[in-house]
Design an enzyme around this catalytic site. Structure first.
Site, PDB file in Angstrom:
ATOM      1  N   TRP B 325       0.846  -1.204   0.000  1.00  0.00           N
ATOM      2  CA  TRP B 325       0.000   0.000   0.000  1.00  0.00           C
ATOM      3  C   TRP B 325       0.883   1.255   0.000  1.00  0.00           C
ATOM      4  O   TRP B 325       0.556   2.262  -0.622  1.00  0.00           O
ATOM      5  CB  TRP B 325      -0.901  -0.013   1.240  1.00  0.00           C
ATOM      6  CG  TRP B 325      -1.748   1.221   1.375  1.00  0.00           C
ATOM      7  CD1 TRP B 325      -3.000   1.414   0.862  1.00  0.00           C
ATOM      8  CD2 TRP B 325      -1.419   2.437   2.048  1.00  0.00           C
ATOM      9  NE1 TRP B 325      -3.456   2.678   1.169  1.00  0.00           N
ATOM     10  CE2 TRP B 325      -2.509   3.333   1.905  1.00  0.00           C
ATOM     11  CE3 TRP B 325      -0.300   2.877   2.769  1.00  0.00           C
ATOM     12  CZ2 TRP B 325      -2.516   4.610   2.448  1.00  0.00           C
ATOM     13  CZ3 TRP B 325      -0.315   4.154   3.311  1.00  0.00           C
ATOM     14  CH2 TRP B 325      -1.400   5.004   3.162  1.00  0.00           C
ATOM     15  N   HIS B 326       2.026   1.157   0.708  1.00  0.00           N
ATOM     16  CA  HIS B 326       2.905   2.318   0.813  1.00  0.00           C
ATOM     17  C   HIS B 326       3.602   2.655  -0.497  1.00  0.00           C
ATOM     18  O   HIS B 326       3.942   3.808  -0.744  1.00  0.00           O
ATOM     19  CB  HIS B 326       3.948   2.107   1.908  1.00  0.00           C
ATOM     20  CG  HIS B 326       3.379   2.264   3.284  1.00  0.00           C
ATOM     21  ND1 HIS B 326       2.779   1.240   3.948  1.00  0.00           N
ATOM     22  CD2 HIS B 326       3.301   3.339   4.097  1.00  0.00           C
ATOM     23  CE1 HIS B 326       2.357   1.678   5.124  1.00  0.00           C
ATOM     24  NE2 HIS B 326       2.644   2.941   5.232  1.00  0.00           N
ATOM     25  N   GLY B 327       3.858   1.657  -1.290  1.00  0.00           N
ATOM     26  CA  GLY B 327       4.520   1.976  -2.550  1.00  0.00           C
ATOM     27  C   GLY B 327       4.813   0.727  -3.351  1.00  0.00           C
ATOM     28  O   GLY B 327       4.859  -0.383  -2.818  1.00  0.00           O
TER      29      GLY B 327
END
Lengths: 350, 476
Positions: B325-327
């Site tokens: 989700w963060h990257g």
């Protein structure tokens, strides 16, 4: 309730601002901002003989003393990292307002690495992180022009307004710099007590790059990395230059300003490392140099090429010429300039 | 528009005054103003991507209404799938396309098959992961029957794009935020003052702590090959404080700003670095995302009410997805997996809910055991942050290698120059650890409050970083 909240907030906000503003106006040395003005020392002098305009490359590679060996000559190195051509133009304009004769018979040298100058059209007035460099040259009229014509963000325009009107906003840069230096000083002091010479690291106070020219090994390594990364970006950004574009360039405006004030401009080729040279050898760049040469020829602007050879080792960070070779370079520039002017010393070489 | 910009300094008072000039009973007018303000706020960065927010809002608005209208299971599943495809599709295209395609090609290359592809030059729209998750939660809650859909399109669109939390959270649940758009908001002076305090504290954390720590962290992570062990440890610690102060500052400013408009947003950080184990850390760090994954992924997978193997699977899935989700980078996947490994022993021994109280409650200093637990958890977290911060896995492993295997002890005390800020922050947060945020001092005498505000402002003035930077979580 809303009214009460707004009054309290404004009271607190205005009170804080007034305290800060008054404190800054009383306690912060005004010298800081007047020192940012390139020409602050010569505003009251008679005419200036030579001015060198350019980037940090000019700042480090020109030793003005070489040009002022003859008595009564005044030379100013106006090379500024993070400056813009618009800023240089405003600085000259500001100087002329204070001293209309300042540029009479003056030669204004303008940096032209590989034979081409910065051809920006002046819509970018300031470099993103250094808007304060423009402030010494601003008055209300210029500020209005900036707000009207500058291709800057709303945020930047607000920033410049605050910089112009509020000493506390201006001095914030200065105060933070002083605070930073003070912290560094304290740490270095204790470092000398706690660490022996052998296990002491690189003690460069401004190690965390702020944009200056640093020569400690790590900073140089970082700068070299930046240089290598910048080249492809610059190449990518290149757009073909047309002769008509030069009419709206800041160089055109500077030329007009200088000649109208009784001076002349003269371009000078600055040495660059092989990495930076790559920017100037693309097809677009070669064509731009050709167009630029045509334009300077049409406008009778001379380009002086110093007979100076350099290798990459002379550019520790790949951007700037080593300080130890600056004098030699300036010497060769002076010789080339004298030759161009048919100076008696070099008449036999013609 | 950034919270730490002059644009916002003009924008916020303007919207605030206009908002409260509208009579309180005219909720629709207030919502119109908020919607316009939110779109201006987002469009300031790149107006073209407003279309994505409008698209996501439109899909979920209609899906929500249709879900409420039908009891047919197959049709409900289809509607849910539509919302998932639309929202996750946006994420997939704008955030993960290049990552998955290049990973796929790298995998084939390992087997000697060379595939060619042209990477899409896609700009990642700011805050896409935040608002897509927010709208998704709305649809998922209606699907599960926990929430009824709203027919008030204006309130729904304003809920999705509410500017204080639009680009970096907290990721709000419709059940908390949406009803606030449909009821009358009254100006409460205490709440507004509290909001201002929280905004001030957020600005302090961002401009003084996060941006100063970033100088050392960026330098160390950017040049880890040339730096010796002890400094690398310090770099990891500085990054830990940079990301905490950066992200929690955004949440503080968002919550404070929302309070000025009469809205209450959920808490997103609760002094995570005082956690005594990793489970507690995840209850205190990015709470809105952790609970999102808990409610919409972990529980549907069976949560911890399954056998040990399934528990392990569930925990791994949640943390790896959270990492992704963060990257779109393997470093985030490893960061997530590492946190899962930290978490697994706790959940398998059923000790993951051991610490639900305030650390050292009622005491000024922690016990030795508590202190050890806090320190150990912090070290584990810092180690995981190395993967989070590094550009590639090679960099992360190189960084870790150089941390432990170095030739000389050469270092400079100058690297510690921002440490006093961190220590100061920790002391204040420790004293205030039972409060919602560290500058919650409304119960203190007026002279104490005013001196505190002035001191914070002076510190920002003297030691803040002049060059304002983006918030880290904008890129997620």
């Amino acid at each position: 309730m809303l009214q009460k909240f707004l009054i309290r907030f404004l009271l607190y906000f205005v009170l804080t601002l007034v305290i800060l503003e008054i404190s800054c106006r009383i306690f912060v040395d005004d010298n800081y901002f007047s020192r940012l003005n390139i020409y602050s020392d010569v505003e009251n002098s008679d005419t200036i003989s030579y001015i060198f305009i350019g980037s940090s490359r000019t700042a480090v590679s020109i030793v003005t003393e070489v040009f002022t060996k003859t008595p009564d000559k005044i030379a100013i190195n106006a090379g500024r990292g993070y400056g813009t051509m618009q800023m240089q133009y405003r600085a000259l304009e500001h100087l002329l307002k204070r001293n209309p004769d300042a540029l009479k018979n003056c030669t204004v040298f303008i940096e032209a690495p590989m034979g081409i100058c910065n051809t920006e059209n002046g819509k970018d007035w300031v470099e993103d992180n250094n808007p304060h460099l423009l402030i010494p040259y601003i008055n209300k009229k210029v500020l209005y022009e900036f707000l009207r014509t500058a291709n800057e963000s709303f945020n930047m325009k607000l920033n410049v307004i605050l910089l112009y009107y509020f000493a506390s906003w201006r001095d914030c840069f200065f105060i933070r710099e002083v605070a930073d230096v003070w912290i560094n000083y304290q740490f270095e002091k204790y470092e000398n007590i706690f660490l022996t010479k052998n296990n002491r690291g690189n003690n460069n106070a401004d190690m965390l790059a702020k944009g200056g020219v640093k020569l400690d090994p790590i900073s140089v390594k970082i700068a070299r990395k930046v240089a290598r990364n910048i080249v492809p970006v610059k190449i990518n950004e290149q757009t073909p230059l047309q002769l008509e574009d030069m009419k709206s360039s800041m160089l055109y405006k500077i030329n007009r300003l200088v000649t109208e004030a009784g001076g002349q401009i003269c371009l000078f080729d600055t040495p660059v490392s092989s990495v930076i040279r790559e920017i100037y050898v693309t097809d677009i760049a070669k064509n731009n140099i050709k167009v630029f040469s045509q334009w300077i020829e049409m406008n009778y602007i001379p380009l002086i090429r110093a007979s100076f050879s350099s290798v990459d080792e002379d550019f520790p960070d790949l951007f700037h010429l080593r300080a130890s070779r600056a004098e030699e370079y300036t010497d060769s520039l002076l010789i080339a300039y004298k030759k161009f002017n048919n100076h008696p010393e070099y008449m036999h070489e013609q | 528009m950034r919270f730490n910009s002059l644009d916002f300094a003009v924008f916020l008072p303007l919207v605030f005054i206009l908002y409260w000039l509208i009579p309180r009973k005219k909720i629709t007018l207030q919502n119109i103003l908020l919607l316009i303000a939110s779109y201006v706020f987002y469009g300031w960065w790149d107006y073209r991507f407003l279309s994505l927010i409008i698209f996501s809002s439109t899909v979920d608005y209609f899906v929500g209404i249709q879900l409420d209208k039908t009891l047919n299971k197959a049709k409900r599943k289809l509607l849910l799938a539509l919302s998932l495809v639309a929202n996750l599709g946006l994420l997939g295209v704008f955030k993960y396309y290049n990552f998955f395609v290049s990973s796929f090609i790298d995998m084939f290359r390992e087997f000697g098959v060379e595939l060619q592809y042209e990477s899409l030059k896609i700009i990642l729209p700011v805050g896409i992961s935040f608002y897509t998750f927010q709208t998704l939660s709305y649809t998922l809650d209606i699907y599960k029957g926990k929430l009824s859909s709203t027919k008030d399109a204006l309130a729904f669109f304003a809920f999705v794009s509410f500017f204080p939390q639009l680009v970096a959270g907290p990721i709000e649940r419709a059940s908390n935020l949406l009803p606030q758009f449909t009821r009358q908001r009254n100006f409460d002076i205490e709440s507004a003052k509290d909001g201002m305090r929280q905004i001030l504290w957020g600005l302090f954390k961002k401009i003084v702590i996060a941006d100063n720590c970033a100088k050392t962290a960026n330098y160390v992570f950017g040049n880890y090959q040339d730096i010796q062990g002890p400094v690398l440890f310090l770099g990891a610690i500085f990054f830990a404080f940079q990301i905490y102060c950066d992200f929690s500052a955004y949440s503080d400013i968002a919550i404070g700003t929302a309070r000025l408009f009469g809205f209450s947003l959920m808490r997103n950080f609760a002094y995570p670095y005082f956690s005594r184990d990793i489970a507690e850390f995840w209850r205190r760090w990015h709470i809105s995302l952790s609970t999102w994954f808990r409610d919409y992924l972990y529980f549907p997978l069976g949560g911890s009410r399954v056998n040990n193997w399934l528990k392990i699977r569930n925990v791994m899935i949640v943390f790896v997805v959270s990492g992704l989700w963060h990257g779109a980078n393997w470093t985030f996947v490893v960061w997530g997996a590492l946190n899962a490994l930290y978490f697994l022993p706790l959940i398998l021994t059923k000790s993951n809910r051991k610490y639900l109280d305030t650390p050292a409650e009622g005491k000024l200093i922690p016990s030795i055991r508590e202190f050890y637990n806090i320190l150990f958890t912090f070290i584990l977290t810092c180690f995981a942050w190395i993967f989070f911060r590094s550009n590639t896995l090679t960099d992360a492993f190189g960084f870790i290698h150089n941390m432990f295997f170095f030739k000389s002890m050469s270092f400079s005390l100058i690297y510690f120059k921002y440490f006093p800020f961190v220590v100061g922050l920790l002391i204040i947060e420790w004293i205030q650890r039972d409060k919602q945020y560290a500058l919650e001092i409304h119960s203190k005498p007026i002279y104490f409050r005013w001196i505190s505000y002035f001191t914070v402002l002076l510190i920002i003035f003297f030691f803040g970083v002049s060059i304002s930077s983006d918030f880290i979580y904008f890129q997620f």
